[in-house]
Design a protein around this motif. Sequence first.
Motif, mmCIF file in Angstrom:
data_model
loop_
_atom_site.group_PDB
_atom_site.id
_atom_site.type_symbol
_atom_site.label_atom_id
_atom_site.label_comp_id
_atom_site.label_asym_id
_atom_site.label_seq_id
_atom_site.Cartn_x
_atom_site.Cartn_y
_atom_site.Cartn_z
ATOM 1 N N SER A 1 0.826 -1.204 0.000
ATOM 2 C CA SER A 1 0.000 0.000 0.000
ATOM 3 C C SER A 1 0.863 1.258 0.000
ATOM 4 C CB SER A 1 -0.916 0.003 1.238
ATOM 5 O OG SER A 1 -1.527 1.259 1.399
ATOM 6 N N LYS A 2 0.621 2.144 -0.965
ATOM 7 C CA LYS A 2 1.359 3.394 -1.030
ATOM 8 C C LYS A 2 0.987 4.316 0.134
ATOM 9 C CE LYS A 2 3.290 2.236 -4.937
ATOM 10 N NZ LYS A 2 4.714 1.847 -4.965
ATOM 11 N N THR A 3 -0.248 4.195 0.616
ATOM 12 C CA THR A 3 -0.662 5.005 1.761
ATOM 13 C C THR A 3 0.108 4.587 3.006
ATOM 14 O OG1 THR A 3 -2.875 5.195 0.814
ATOM 15 C CG2 THR A 3 -2.632 5.743 3.140
ATOM 16 N N GLU A 4 0.188 3.278 3.253
ATOM 17 C CA GLU A 4 0.993 2.803 4.372
ATOM 18 C C GLU A 4 2.457 3.159 4.161
ATOM 19 O OE1 GLU A 4 0.318 -1.349 4.839
ATOM 20 O OE2 GLU A 4 -1.636 -1.100 5.780
ATOM 21 N N GLY A 5 2.886 3.106 2.899
ATOM 22 C CA GLY A 5 4.264 3.472 2.582
ATOM 23 C C GLY A 5 4.576 4.904 2.967
ATOM 24 N N ALA A 6 3.584 5.808 2.852
ATOM 25 C CA ALA A 6 3.797 7.204 3.229
ATOM 26 C C ALA A 6 4.155 7.323 4.704
ATOM 27 C CB ALA A 6 2.543 8.019 2.905
ATOM 28 N N LEU A 7 3.505 6.507 5.532
ATOM 29 C CA LEU A 7 3.809 6.515 6.974
ATOM 30 C C LEU A 7 5.217 5.979 7.227
ATOM 31 C CD1 LEU A 7 0.390 5.177 8.328
ATOM 32 C CD2 LEU A 7 1.189 7.545 8.298
ATOM 33 N N LEU A 8 5.601 4.945 6.471
ATOM 34 C CA LEU A 8 6.944 4.390 6.637
ATOM 35 C C LEU A 8 8.005 5.406 6.200
ATOM 36 C CD1 LEU A 8 6.513 0.711 5.343
ATOM 37 C CD2 LEU A 8 6.268 1.596 7.670
ATOM 38 N N ILE A 9 7.717 6.142 5.142
ATOM 39 C CA ILE A 9 8.653 7.176 4.684
ATOM 40 C C ILE A 9 8.829 8.241 5.761
ATOM 41 C CG2 ILE A 9 8.956 9.055 3.022
ATOM 42 C CD1 ILE A 9 7.602 7.222 0.946
ATOM 43 N N MET A 10 7.725 8.586 6.431
ATOM 44 C CA MET A 10 7.807 9.567 7.521
ATOM 45 C C MET A 10 8.711 9.044 8.643
ATOM 46 S SD MET A 10 4.696 11.386 9.622
ATOM 47 C CE MET A 10 4.119 9.842 10.352
ATOM 48 N N LEU A 11 8.571 7.754 8.983
ATOM 49 C CA LEU A 11 9.439 7.172 10.005
ATOM 50 C C LEU A 11 10.895 7.176 9.549
ATOM 51 C CD1 LEU A 11 7.469 4.080 11.397
ATOM 52 C CD2 LEU A 11 7.483 6.446 12.202
ATOM 53 N N LYS A 12 11.099 6.917 8.272
ATOM 54 C CA LYS A 12 12.469 6.900 7.740
ATOM 55 C C LYS A 12 13.107 8.282 7.870
ATOM 56 C CE LYS A 12 15.072 5.492 3.637
ATOM 57 N NZ LYS A 12 14.972 5.025 2.240
ATOM 58 N N LYS A 13 12.335 9.336 7.600
ATOM 59 C CA LYS A 13 12.861 10.692 7.745
ATOM 60 C C LYS A 13 13.158 11.006 9.201
ATOM 61 C CE LYS A 13 10.658 12.598 3.604
ATOM 62 N NZ LYS A 13 9.626 13.538 3.075
ATOM 63 N N TRP A 14 12.375 10.388 10.088
ATOM 64 C CA TRP A 14 12.616 10.576 11.525
ATOM 65 C C TRP A 14 13.735 9.657 12.040
ATOM 66 C CZ3 TRP A 14 6.812 10.556 13.340
ATOM 67 C CH2 TRP A 14 6.253 11.831 13.119
ATOM 68 N N GLU A 15 14.276 8.844 11.122
ATOM 69 C CA GLU A 15 15.352 7.902 11.473
ATOM 70 C C GLU A 15 14.893 6.898 12.523
ATOM 71 O OE1 GLU A 15 18.824 10.135 12.494
ATOM 72 O OE2 GLU A 15 19.108 10.902 10.458
ATOM 73 N N ARG A 16 13.665 6.429 12.387
ATOM 74 C CA ARG A 16 13.120 5.392 13.255
ATOM 75 C C ARG A 16 13.084 4.080 12.481
ATOM 76 N NH1 ARG A 16 11.525 6.926 18.555
ATOM 77 N NH2 ARG A 16 11.953 9.176 18.663
ATOM 78 N N GLU A 17 13.672 3.026 13.046
ATOM 79 C CA GLU A 17 13.798 1.740 12.370
ATOM 80 C C GLU A 17 12.565 0.874 12.625
ATOM 81 O OE1 GLU A 17 15.984 0.783 10.254
ATOM 82 O OE2 GLU A 17 17.256 2.566 10.412
ATOM 83 N N PHE A 18 11.622 0.907 11.710
ATOM 84 C CA PHE A 18 10.413 0.107 11.885
ATOM 85 C C PHE A 18 10.684 -1.378 11.669
ATOM 86 C CE2 PHE A 18 10.482 1.049 7.385
ATOM 87 C CZ PHE A 18 10.054 -0.124 6.801
ATOM 88 N N ASN A 19 11.696 -1.716 10.861
ATOM 89 C CA ASN A 19 11.994 -3.137 10.612
ATOM 90 C C ASN A 19 12.422 -3.847 11.883
ATOM 91 O OD1 ASN A 19 11.398 -3.592 7.895
ATOM 92 N ND2 ASN A 19 13.303 -2.610 7.224
#
Length: 974
Positions: free
Chosen positions: A471-489
């Motif tokens: 989902s590109k919408t869910e991807g937008a949230l992951l991109i936000m975390l990436k910019k915040w340097e938060r490792e969701f993996n």
Amino acid sequence: MWNQKISEENREKLLLAKNAFQKYTRQLEFEVSPEHLSTLHEQNDKTNPEKLAKMGGAKGLADILQSDLQMGLCNKESKSKFRDRKRHFAENRYKEPEFKGFWPLFKDTFDDPTLKILIVSAIVSLILGVTIEDPKTGWIEGTAILMAVLIVSFVTAINDYQKEMQFRELNKVKDNITCTVVREKEAEEFAGEGEKLAISIHDIVVGDIVVLETGSKVPADGILFYASELKVNESSMTGEINEITKTPEEDCWMISGTEVTQGEGKFIVTSVGKHSQWGKIMEKAKSKEEVNTPLQDKLEKMADQIGKLGLYSAILTVLVLLAKWGFKLYLKLNEGEKFVFHDLVEVVDAVIVGITIVVVAVPEGLPLAVTISLAYSMKKMMQDNNLVRKLESCETMGNATCICSDKTGTLTKNEMTVVEGYFFGEKYEQVPDCEKFDEKYMEIFVRSIALNSKAYFHYDELKKKDIVMGSKTEGALLIMLKKWEREFNEIREDEEQLITKCIPFSSKRKRMTTIIQDGNGYLVFCKGASEIVLDKCKNYIFEENKFILDQDKKNELKKVIHEMASTGKRTLCLAYRRVDSSLCDKDWFSNPDEIEKDLVLLSIVGIKDPVRDAVPQAVKDSKSAGVTVRMVTGDNIETAKHIAKECGIYSEGGLAMEGFDFRKMTDEERLKIIPNLQVLARSSPQDKLVLVKHLKEMGEIVGVTGDGTNDAPALKEANVGLSMGIAGTDVAKEASDIVILDDNFKSIVIAIMWGRSVYDNIRKFLQFQLTVNVVALATSLLAAISGVGLPLKAVQLLWVNLIMDTLAALALGTEPPTKELLKRRPYKKDASLLNGIMKRNIAAQSIYQLSVLLLILKFGGDFFGLDPLVAEEKLHLDCIVFNTFVLMQVFNEINCRKINDEPNILKGILNNYIFLVIWVGIISIQVIVIEFGGSFFATTHLNAFEWGVSLLLGFLSIPLGFVFRLIPAKGDPQ
């Protein structure tokens, strides 16, 4: 053979299948027609599952195909048996466009009618020159013309070959695609078990069991027999803009070329390659009948007119010469003299003169100018992210009057991004740094995104960056975390096993919820449509505390949501709650309403696919260039209108409508509204195709963008199909004329600019070439009739018509495009290749040049102190005529850089080093020809005075050209 044995049960199933399909091939050996199996995937079969049921469903198909739903095909089978399957059911490869080698391409170039005229003229000239004129030198003209033909053919073939090779390089990416299948292991201890194997999509055979995961592309057609929350994006094949939920019970038909956006599943392959839905559409995409472009039609018409002019002039000349010969013969016979064979020499000479005039009239440099201009532009366009698959599409793009553009990825970045939001009790116009938030709630927020999501990043080796899968919408949230340097993996790896229940998103619920174990209780994470999730919230977080979310506060937040949505943003609400384990009995877990109540609001985010930075200016440039841009998208109309406004496409007085309403209209009603139509939302591929057809009926030259397989018909129907190099499917690329390598609308505008440059460059050369031909033709004609002999010898005309014109084609055909090209409207489809300005320039320069040459022939002897009755001095005078003629062309070439009455003919000349080098080179070669050509070129040494006069007369073409431009003349109709 692997297919020799078949049970009675399967034999009965085959008979049932035969009745269902009307035709069914059954021989002594196992035979199943892939054409018939592939009909299961047609739309009507989705609503008629009885056919599949009669075959025993997926299990029955597996038995028939000697496969196993759990173990897959047996790897113990020899490679030859897998080859048998490929031979019987076809390979999972799609027939690529036929690739001709260099020599076939070279051979095809001789279909050009202009080259055919050249070849015939060369052969006749060669025969007459060797047998009658002079065996020692008579071969030169014909041989040189044949060499010119070879030059043109080689250049054309080389560019066609390079074009095909470049396109094949682009398509090599698809050969690296792998997929996962289940096949039975060979080792005895693993008998009865299947293992997952990553194989090339080309190695898939009918009967294989394919494993699907989020982000997988469906590599072949088949029947689904296992699914877990499986959703598939079928827009590339069917035009459906929503994700399709796939289940073995309801919608089990898997279509090749589609993409899994959520969940997992397994299906058995029933159709591959040319028999799959993808393969069939690709075949249809290749069936478009080739038609001439507007420039090709005009050039053919021009060549025909020039050929007729030369032919009529030659016939007139021959008739005059024959009349003079006949009159002389009459006088001879009247005086009592006898007719002798030598009297026929004048007849032969007359025929040779006629053929020479025809050869002079044919614009040898024209096909080379077209090829050079198109090929040069093609290579330069490649640097501007335009891969031109068909050379002629360059000039067609320059005359485009309408562009029907997709939204996602072309006008926008195709990167869903969180651009603003309501975080922990405060509204932010931009996403703030995460340091602003309390870490206690920040941890909850990050976990809610990481665990309540199926999207993930995949590093793309080709693009050298992470891309969102799922989902590109869910991807937008992951991109936000990436910019915040938060490792969701890391969170997923550590806590994935704690997930107790996941309630997937559905179009009905419009939300997704995940429950995870958390100490002695559970954490509930919920996200979805803002209004729905907000209504389920009881509290909201502000700083370090929770506050009651009363109705006034909810109304305030609903206003925030509306403001985001009205500016084209998709809103998403994220919330959570903690639940004590004592409250979580069996009934609680099975009741979503109980799970998703009393939530605590974390955030409301505004997600947007931003417009590409260069798009608004590119659209503005298009409008100033007289090109109408229309957005054709599957988005809802409000979002489409807002994005179109941002791009500058949708303006006051324009019309935006949905495909459903467009579909209901009659053809007459559509033709009335299309001129004002700027946005077509919720459109289907058929809507786009109908729109393109209507625009063409209205006389528009249409460019269409597309990236999906379902866009292929519209891409083929358009005058120029523009596929996307990044997001585009192989079928879309195959159906297109130009591949936009960066998927950016700005590159399309650059293609328009290059196309106009191609068209103008060819016209510049045509203006130059016709001036040369008119003067050479008139001079030869008048000299032949007057009886003074041809002042321009055959080999000299060859230098002028072939060598100099070829170099001029390179010089004028490589003029770079300028921004000024986008400040005029496109030429009309029926506009003449020669406008009034060009005709005036050709006529004025021709009159000047012809007058100069005739004056030199008439009075040059006295002026230069030469006696035309003396052979050597006549040769000297003819050499001055030839030199003056060439130098007038050289200086007029500068005039021909402009064709629309531009006052400054030198503007931009320093930007085209090719022109400067060739211009100096032509003068240098002319000096060599005059001073050292000798008997081969029929030239002799000229003194400084004679050179000075020739240069002055040539240079006068430039100031006189300025004067000529003051004479009123009509330009191109707008």
